[in-house]
Design a protein around this motif. Structure first.
Motif, PDB file in Angstrom:
ATOM      1  N   ILE A 145      -5.499   2.532   6.853  1.00  0.00           N
ATOM      2  CA  ILE A 145      -5.342   1.305   6.080  1.00  0.00           C
ATOM      3  C   ILE A 145      -6.079   0.118   6.704  1.00  0.00           C
ATOM      4  O   ILE A 145      -6.319  -0.883   6.023  1.00  0.00           O
ATOM      5  CB  ILE A 145      -3.856   0.942   5.877  1.00  0.00           C
ATOM      6  N   ILE A 180       0.831  -1.210   0.000  1.00  0.00           N
ATOM      7  CA  ILE A 180       0.000   0.000   0.000  1.00  0.00           C
ATOM      8  C   ILE A 180       0.866   1.262   0.000  1.00  0.00           C
ATOM      9  O   ILE A 180       0.602   2.217  -0.741  1.00  0.00           O
ATOM     10  CB  ILE A 180      -0.949  -0.007   1.217  1.00  0.00           C
ATOM     11  N   LYS A 222      -7.651   3.964  -2.159  1.00  0.00           N
ATOM     12  CA  LYS A 222      -8.695   3.411  -1.292  1.00  0.00           C
ATOM     13  C   LYS A 222     -10.041   3.410  -2.006  1.00  0.00           C
ATOM     14  O   LYS A 222     -10.811   2.440  -1.899  1.00  0.00           O
ATOM     15  CB  LYS A 222      -8.781   4.218   0.002  1.00  0.00           C
ATOM     16  N   THR A 246       1.126   4.052  -2.952  1.00  0.00           N
ATOM     17  CA  THR A 246       0.785   5.438  -2.621  1.00  0.00           C
ATOM     18  C   THR A 246       1.888   6.397  -3.043  1.00  0.00           C
ATOM     19  O   THR A 246       1.632   7.417  -3.690  1.00  0.00           O
ATOM     20  CB  THR A 246       0.521   5.577  -1.109  1.00  0.00           C
ATOM     21  N   VAL A 268      -6.929  -0.799  -1.469  1.00  0.00           N
ATOM     22  CA  VAL A 268      -6.434  -0.915  -0.099  1.00  0.00           C
ATOM     23  C   VAL A 268      -7.086  -2.105   0.611  1.00  0.00           C
ATOM     24  O   VAL A 268      -6.413  -2.921   1.242  1.00  0.00           O
ATOM     25  CB  VAL A 268      -6.679   0.388   0.694  1.00  0.00           C
TER      26      VAL A 268
END
Length: 244
Positions: free
Chosen positions: A103, A49, A231, A53, A236
């Motif tokens: 998260i 993740i 997300k 990102t 996510v």
């Protein structure tokens, strides 16, 4: 004249090098279900993740490393351009970090060894009579300290903390079920040898990516936008469901 130009070029190169190093984002975390070494490679859903990102945010170079939690936390408190996870977002920490995104959410439970002495806990107050292992600077340590717990035994990381339980140096440890399963797996023991005696429903974990306060707002904003897009796409949640 040439000497002065060469000297100027050297100083300029040195400044660019220092700036480049200063702009590099240091990603710090601990060995956990979110990040771990596999065949000498840093992997895990948190790593996945975070990498996605930062790449989507186009923030340039970054470096990732595992540390004992107390060390990672201190780096994120004191140094610029540090991204830390998995960090519980609590009221006490709200003004200490620049928050990127959530998260995961989970609930910690107090675990004992099943073959140890019986322990019955009806409320949090009753847990104060037992020795409890915690990780230094972890939200659970702070939560219990703030509520008057005196018999806390502090460790550098989850593995040391869990080993203290196995060695009967503490009677209880607080951790989410998935972390307890991971610790059992790493210790090569059956998870069913643990017994849950109390759920810390009063303190749900809101697990975040967060930057140190001395990180530029522009960097944080880019990461926030990239994380929100990740997300919103469902990525996510999908990554967090990946099995170790």
């Amino acid at each position: 004249m040439r000497h002065h130009l060469m000297l100027y070029a050297f100083v300029l190169l040195a400044l660019v090098t220092v700036k480049s190093q200063a702009d590099t984002i240091e990603v710090v975390t601990e060995d956990s279900l979110y990040a771990y070494l596999l065949d000498d490679k840093l992997v895990g859903p948190g790593i996945h993740i975070t990498s996605d990102t930062l790449k989507n945010a186009d923030l340039g170079d970054y470096h990732m490393a595992l540390y004992p939690w107390a060390r990672a936390y201190e780096m994120a408190l004191r140094e610029p351009n540090v991204l830390i996870f998995p960090l519980d977002r609590t009221p006490a920490r709200e003004q200490l970090f620049k928050w990127v995104g959530e998260i995961h959410r989970s609930t910690s439970r107090l675990y004992k060894l099943r073959d140890a002495e019986p322990i019955r806990i009806g409320n949090l107050e009753e847990a104060k009579q037992y020795s409890i292992g915690v990780v230094r600077n972890d939200a659970k340590q702070i939560y219990l300290q703030d509520r008057g717990f005196k018999r806390l035994v502090v460790s550098a990381d989850n593995h040391d903390n869990f080993q203290k339980l196995l060695n009967h140096q503490v009677q209880l440890v607080p951790m989410p079920e998935n972390t307890a399963r991971l610790m059992s797996q790493d210790a090569q023991m059956d998870f069913n040898l643990l017994e849950e005696v109390y759920a810390l429903d009063e303190q749900p974990h809101r697990v975040y990516l967060a930057f140190s306060l001395n990180t530029p707002d522009e960097t944080v904003a880019k990461a926030q936008r990239a994380f929100e897009q990740l997300k919103a796409s469902g990525e996510v949640e999908r990554i967090m469901k990946e099995k170790r």
